[in-house]
Design a protein around this motif. Structure first.
Motif, mmCIF file in Angstrom:
data_model
loop_
_atom_site.group_PDB
_atom_site.id
_atom_site.type_symbol
_atom_site.label_atom_id
_atom_site.label_comp_id
_atom_site.label_asym_id
_atom_site.label_seq_id
_atom_site.Cartn_x
_atom_site.Cartn_y
_atom_site.Cartn_z
ATOM 1 N N MET A 31 -12.830 -2.046 -7.540
ATOM 2 C CA MET A 31 -11.831 -1.269 -6.117
ATOM 3 C C MET A 31 -10.513 -1.299 -5.386
ATOM 4 O O MET A 31 -9.911 -0.564 -5.641
ATOM 5 C CB MET A 31 -12.252 -2.259 -4.945
ATOM 6 C CG MET A 31 -11.767 -1.576 -2.882
ATOM 7 S SD MET A 31 -12.505 -0.506 -2.386
ATOM 8 C CE MET A 31 -12.269 -0.533 -0.917
ATOM 9 N N ARG A 32 -9.913 -2.497 -5.831
ATOM 10 C CA ARG A 32 -8.332 -2.471 -6.234
ATOM 11 C C ARG A 32 -7.405 -1.584 -7.346
ATOM 12 O O ARG A 32 -6.743 -0.893 -6.862
ATOM 13 C CB ARG A 32 -8.056 -3.824 -6.632
ATOM 14 C CG ARG A 32 -6.406 -4.397 -6.233
ATOM 15 C CD ARG A 32 -5.798 -5.386 -6.942
ATOM 16 N NE ARG A 32 -5.553 -6.297 -4.717
ATOM 17 C CZ ARG A 32 -5.558 -7.169 -5.277
ATOM 18 N NH1 ARG A 32 -4.860 -7.601 -6.270
ATOM 19 N NH2 ARG A 32 -5.293 -7.380 -3.869
ATOM 20 N N SER A 33 -8.144 -1.309 -8.209
ATOM 21 C CA SER A 33 -7.749 -0.603 -8.798
ATOM 22 C C SER A 33 -7.747 0.401 -8.982
ATOM 23 O O SER A 33 -6.798 1.436 -9.297
ATOM 24 C CB SER A 33 -8.287 -0.933 -10.999
ATOM 25 O OG SER A 33 -9.648 -0.536 -10.665
ATOM 26 N N SER A 34 -9.131 1.291 -8.273
ATOM 27 C CA SER A 34 -9.455 3.042 -8.235
ATOM 28 C C SER A 34 -8.244 3.359 -6.834
ATOM 29 O O SER A 34 -7.454 4.111 -7.184
ATOM 30 C CB SER A 34 -10.595 3.032 -7.452
ATOM 31 O OG SER A 34 -10.484 2.207 -6.043
ATOM 32 N N VAL A 35 -7.695 2.412 -5.944
ATOM 33 C CA VAL A 35 -6.748 2.569 -5.255
ATOM 34 C C VAL A 35 -5.100 2.759 -5.060
ATOM 35 O O VAL A 35 -4.716 3.818 -5.290
ATOM 36 C CB VAL A 35 -6.890 1.663 -4.341
ATOM 37 C CG1 VAL A 35 -5.859 2.235 -2.791
ATOM 38 C CG2 VAL A 35 -7.894 1.445 -3.191
ATOM 39 N N THR A 36 -4.751 1.480 -6.281
ATOM 40 C CA THR A 36 -3.588 1.362 -7.189
ATOM 41 C C THR A 36 -3.393 2.598 -7.792
ATOM 42 O O THR A 36 -2.237 2.994 -8.211
ATOM 43 C CB THR A 36 -3.045 -0.044 -7.699
ATOM 44 O OG1 THR A 36 -4.137 -0.375 -8.721
ATOM 45 C CG2 THR A 36 -3.297 -0.938 -6.721
ATOM 46 N N SER A 37 -4.556 2.728 -8.749
ATOM 47 C CA SER A 37 -4.229 4.536 -9.916
ATOM 48 C C SER A 37 -4.169 5.487 -8.738
ATOM 49 O O SER A 37 -3.593 6.250 -9.568
ATOM 50 C CB SER A 37 -5.591 4.382 -10.563
ATOM 51 O OG SER A 37 -6.533 4.996 -9.664
ATOM 52 N N ALA A 38 -4.494 6.335 -7.374
ATOM 53 C CA ALA A 38 -4.763 7.004 -6.810
ATOM 54 C C ALA A 38 -3.026 6.910 -6.677
ATOM 55 O O ALA A 38 -2.947 7.867 -5.911
ATOM 56 C CB ALA A 38 -5.383 7.124 -5.635
ATOM 57 N N LEU A 39 -2.517 5.857 -6.200
ATOM 58 C CA LEU A 39 -1.200 6.145 -5.517
ATOM 59 C C LEU A 39 0.224 6.727 -6.406
ATOM 60 O O LEU A 39 -0.126 6.416 -7.408
ATOM 61 C CB LEU A 39 -0.678 4.244 -5.246
ATOM 62 C CG LEU A 39 -1.098 3.670 -4.207
ATOM 63 C CD1 LEU A 39 -0.943 2.438 -3.443
ATOM 64 C CD2 LEU A 39 -1.285 4.740 -2.763
ATOM 65 N N PRO A 40 0.609 7.060 -6.043
ATOM 66 C CA PRO A 40 2.191 6.996 -7.601
ATOM 67 C C PRO A 40 2.687 6.052 -8.089
ATOM 68 O O PRO A 40 2.972 5.648 -7.052
ATOM 69 C CB PRO A 40 2.824 8.365 -6.372
ATOM 70 C CG PRO A 40 3.067 8.084 -4.666
ATOM 71 C CD PRO A 40 1.406 7.817 -4.934
ATOM 72 N N ASP A 41 3.777 6.382 -9.140
ATOM 73 C CA ASP A 41 4.275 5.875 -9.391
ATOM 74 C C ASP A 41 5.861 4.697 -8.228
ATOM 75 O O ASP A 41 6.266 6.470 -8.085
ATOM 76 C CB ASP A 41 4.887 5.642 -10.869
ATOM 77 C CG ASP A 41 3.379 5.404 -11.445
ATOM 78 O OD1 ASP A 41 2.428 4.586 -11.148
ATOM 79 O OD2 ASP A 41 3.401 6.152 -12.702
ATOM 80 N N ARG A 42 6.406 4.230 -8.830
ATOM 81 C CA ARG A 42 7.237 3.923 -7.926
ATOM 82 C C ARG A 42 8.394 5.181 -8.695
ATOM 83 O O ARG A 42 8.887 4.935 -9.557
ATOM 84 C CB ARG A 42 8.314 2.480 -8.705
ATOM 85 C CG ARG A 42 6.601 1.267 -7.361
ATOM 86 C CD ARG A 42 7.315 0.418 -7.018
ATOM 87 N NE ARG A 42 6.910 -0.507 -7.082
ATOM 88 C CZ ARG A 42 6.924 -1.992 -6.296
ATOM 89 N NH1 ARG A 42 8.283 -2.590 -7.327
ATOM 90 N NH2 ARG A 42 6.889 -2.889 -5.891
ATOM 91 N N PRO A 43 9.372 5.623 -8.151
ATOM 92 C CA PRO A 43 10.470 6.259 -8.452
ATOM 93 C C PRO A 43 11.053 4.980 -8.971
ATOM 94 O O PRO A 43 12.158 4.481 -9.278
ATOM 95 C CB PRO A 43 10.618 7.000 -7.555
ATOM 96 C CG PRO A 43 10.804 5.797 -6.220
ATOM 97 C CD PRO A 43 9.818 5.003 -6.742
#
Length: 74
Positions: free
Chosen positions: A1-13
């Motif tokens: 669950m956590r990996s699916s949420v973090t993969s949807a977030l954009p990378d830090r600039p």
């Protein structure tokens, strides 16, 4: 669950590395400080809000011209 949420977030600039990027950031910081210094110096000498607003607008309109004349095209 956590990996699916973090993969949807954009990378830090990422901050661009290198001497040229550092120099550009330093120039931009100094330039912005100069614009703010103009506003701080004008504040006590111009009593009307209209005058302060006019100085702000003129400063913001002149800022790109001064940047190009000072540092060249970026």
């Amino acid at each position: 669950m956590r990996s699916s949420v973090t993969s949807a977030l954009p990378d830090r600039p990422k901050v661009a590395p290198g001497v040229l990027a550092r120099r550009r950031r330093r120039r931009l910081f100094a330039f912005v400080l100069g614009v703010i210094a103009i506003q701080v110096l004008v504040w006590p000498f111009v009593p009307s809000w209209t005058g302060r607003l006019v100085v702000l607008v003129l400063t913001l309109l002149a800022a790109p011209v001064v940047w190009v004349l000072s540092f060249g095209r970026v």
